[in-house]
Design a protein around this motif. Sequence first.
Motif, short mmCIF file in Angstrom:
data_model
loop_
_atom_site.label_atom_id
_atom_site.label_comp_id
_atom_site.label_asym_id
_atom_site.label_seq_id
_atom_site.Cartn_x
_atom_site.Cartn_y
_atom_site.Cartn_z
N PHE A 1 1.98 2.02 -3.29
CA PHE A 1 0.96 2.63 -4.62
C PHE A 1 1.65 4.48 -3.63
O PHE A 1 0.97 5.15 -4.91
N MET B 1 -1.39 1.64 -11.19
CA MET B 1 -0.83 1.46 -10.20
C MET B 1 -1.59 0.70 -9.13
O MET B 1 -0.35 -0.12 -8.54
N ALA B 2 -2.63 1.68 -8.90
CA ALA B 2 -4.08 0.03 -8.28
C ALA B 2 -3.52 -0.93 -8.52
O ALA B 2 -2.68 -1.84 -7.53
N ALA C 1 -2.22 -4.22 -15.52
CA ALA C 1 -1.66 -3.19 -14.91
C ALA C 1 -0.48 -2.81 -15.93
O ALA C 1 -1.05 -1.48 -16.49
N MET D 1 4.19 5.86 -5.30
CA MET D 1 3.53 5.57 -6.94
C MET D 1 2.39 6.74 -7.54
O MET D 1 3.55 7.51 -8.36
N ALA D 2 1.55 7.44 -6.91
CA ALA D 2 0.23 7.90 -6.96
C ALA D 2 1.56 9.10 -6.64
O ALA D 2 0.54 10.35 -7.65
N VAL E 1 0.71 -1.31 -0.06
CA VAL E 1 0.46 -0.34 -0.02
C VAL E 1 1.04 1.07 -0.23
O VAL E 1 0.82 2.69 -0.71
N LEU F 1 -2.65 5.37 -12.97
CA LEU F 1 -3.16 5.40 -11.50
C LEU F 1 -3.87 4.08 -11.49
O LEU F 1 -3.91 3.48 -10.31
N CYS G 1 -0.06 -2.56 -7.60
CA CYS G 1 -0.25 -2.87 -5.84
C CYS G 1 -0.94 -4.39 -6.08
O CYS G 1 -1.01 -4.52 -4.75
#
Lengths: 156, 101
Positions: A23, B13-14, B42, A26-27, A20, B10, B17
């Motif tokens: 993420f 990436m979600a 992804a 990276m976000a 998490v 995004l 992850c």
Amino acid sequence: MTTGPRLRLGESLLPGVLAVALFGVMALVVLNTSFTTQMADAGYPEGISITSEIGYAMLDLTALQSTEGNVGNTEPFLAAFILIAVVLDAALDASLVLAKRESEGQPVAALTSVSGSPGSTDSSQVATTDGGFGDEAETDVAREDASDTETGGEDR
Amino acid sequence: MSVAIEYYVLLSMALFCIGLFGILTRRNALMFLMSVEIMLNAANINLIAFAFYHGNLTGQVFALFTMALAAAEVAVGLGIILVLYRNFRDVDVTVPTTMRW
């Protein structure tokens, strides 16, 4: 009794938190990056068939390819296409080799459903898919099922 | 299509992850396989979004190749899981320790 997924808080908590957190990092990176071209300006020109253009690029038919916009800049992929075909073939062979059972040192074909010991004519022993012979394997599986229900099902 | 490229990245990436989360927290080999598929998807989203962004089709063709590679990987992976179950009567990845250092 619920059988739905549930969050396990234990030894697996730290790696989960790490995923998490990755993420989050990276976000942050993406949201701080400025993409110059707007999506409204991007895209493909009107009136060309994307599907056929993909086919031309994949089979290296550059003579047929449209030159409108940037579509003409698509690279040919014939060599990659052939290589992927070979890789898929190798994967098929590998999965068949892995799925074969061995009975007393002799490989048994994956697709046969009945097998006895070599040279015997006894066909009452029906092989199961997990490699063992019928009755023995079934008791094992039944035992495992029983232990699963006792502990409330598999939860991993 | 006017969704900004950031949102595609995004989303990808979600998904990546989520797949990584599955690999790090699960012990079932089938869950591993599913998580790896999520991570590959992804990558596909990124390839197709940036192909649209740049206006050429390289990314789309490459995404097709990625799907073919994912199919090959699943074929071999399921074969390995089959052998794992035959030898250990379980698909828990922490049970086989022979090749561990």
